[in-house]
Design a protein around this motif. Structure first.
Motif, PDB file in Angstrom:
ATOM      1  N   GLN A  39      23.394  -7.757 -53.819  1.00 11.78           N
ATOM      2  CA  GLN A  39      22.708  -6.428 -53.645  1.00 11.78           C
ATOM      3  C   GLN A  39      22.911  -5.191 -55.177  1.00 11.78           C
ATOM      4  O   GLN A  39      23.777  -5.401 -55.780  1.00 11.78           O
ATOM      5  CB  GLN A  39      23.236  -5.104 -52.397  1.00 11.78           C
ATOM      6  CG  GLN A  39      22.746  -3.804 -52.406  1.00 11.78           C
ATOM      7  CD  GLN A  39      22.644  -3.074 -50.887  1.00 11.78           C
ATOM      8  OE1 GLN A  39      23.594  -3.435 -50.563  1.00 11.78           O
ATOM      9  NE2 GLN A  39      21.814  -2.496 -50.646  1.00 11.78           N
ATOM     10  N   PRO A  41      21.806  -2.488 -57.289  1.00  9.48           N
ATOM     11  CA  PRO A  41      21.781  -1.053 -57.531  1.00  9.48           C
ATOM     12  C   PRO A  41      19.929  -0.533 -56.981  1.00  9.48           C
ATOM     13  O   PRO A  41      19.813  -0.643 -57.583  1.00  9.48           O
ATOM     14  CB  PRO A  41      22.230  -0.068 -59.125  1.00  9.48           C
ATOM     15  CG  PRO A  41      23.413  -1.094 -58.950  1.00  9.48           C
ATOM     16  CD  PRO A  41      22.543  -2.690 -58.165  1.00  9.48           C
ATOM     17  N   GLY A  42      20.163   0.281 -55.561  1.00  8.73           N
ATOM     18  CA  GLY A  42      18.808   0.992 -55.604  1.00  8.73           C
ATOM     19  C   GLY A  42      18.001   0.043 -54.793  1.00  8.73           C
ATOM     20  O   GLY A  42      16.779   0.311 -54.477  1.00  8.73           O
ATOM     21  N   LYS A  43      18.187  -1.781 -54.675  1.00  6.11           N
ATOM     22  CA  LYS A  43      17.586  -2.470 -53.810  1.00  6.11           C
ATOM     23  C   LYS A  43      18.235  -2.649 -51.973  1.00  6.11           C
ATOM     24  O   LYS A  43      19.740  -2.605 -52.229  1.00  6.11           O
ATOM     25  CB  LYS A  43      17.499  -3.163 -54.395  1.00  6.11           C
ATOM     26  CG  LYS A  43      16.932  -3.155 -56.141  1.00  6.11           C
ATOM     27  CD  LYS A  43      16.115  -5.111 -57.178  1.00  6.11           C
ATOM     28  CE  LYS A  43      15.465  -3.592 -58.082  1.00  6.11           C
ATOM     29  NZ  LYS A  43      15.432  -5.437 -58.645  1.00  6.11           N
TER      30      LYS A  43
END
Length: 123
Positions: A39, A41-43
């Motif tokens: 994962q 950041p922001g996804k």
């Protein structure tokens, strides 16, 4: 209770390699499926690779030919060998386990998760 502990993350330059490890306990390691997810950041969480046995694995298209998933049943350890790393591989990487016999890359099918290990690839 299943416990999964990842290690091996770090910072590398593009083109470099890392090997992630996931030590499992409280889990019937020789059966079922284990996987690696990541994962950024922001996804959302993305399935990277999954394994039921050495000849029954599955990879995301983005890592095929560069990453290799394997496991050592005697050591109860899952591995992810990552070669030719790219900046877009930068993410937190998680180990997961589920009792099924299909190497799924869908995170909702996994019931046990580790805390994650950070991989950062610089250009």
């Amino acid at each position: 209770q299943v416990q999964l502990v990842e290690s091996g993350g770090g910072s590398v330059q593009a083109g470099g390699s890392l090997r992630l490890s996931c030590a499992a306990s409280g889990y019937t390691y020789s059966t079922g499926c284990m996987g690696w997810f990541r994962q950024a950041p922001g996804k959302g969480r993305e399935g990277v690779a999954a394994i039921v046995s050495d000849d029954y694995t599955r990879y995301a298209d983005s890592v095929k030919g560069r990453f290799t998933i394997s496991k050592d049943n005697a050591k109860n350890t899952l591995y992810l060998q990552m070669n030719s790393l790219k900046p877009e591989d930068t993410a937190m990487y998680y180990c997961a386990a589920q009792p099924g016999r299909y190497p799924s890359l869908q995170s909702h099918e996994y019931s046990s998760w580790g805390q994650g290990t950070q991989v950062t690839v610089s250009s």
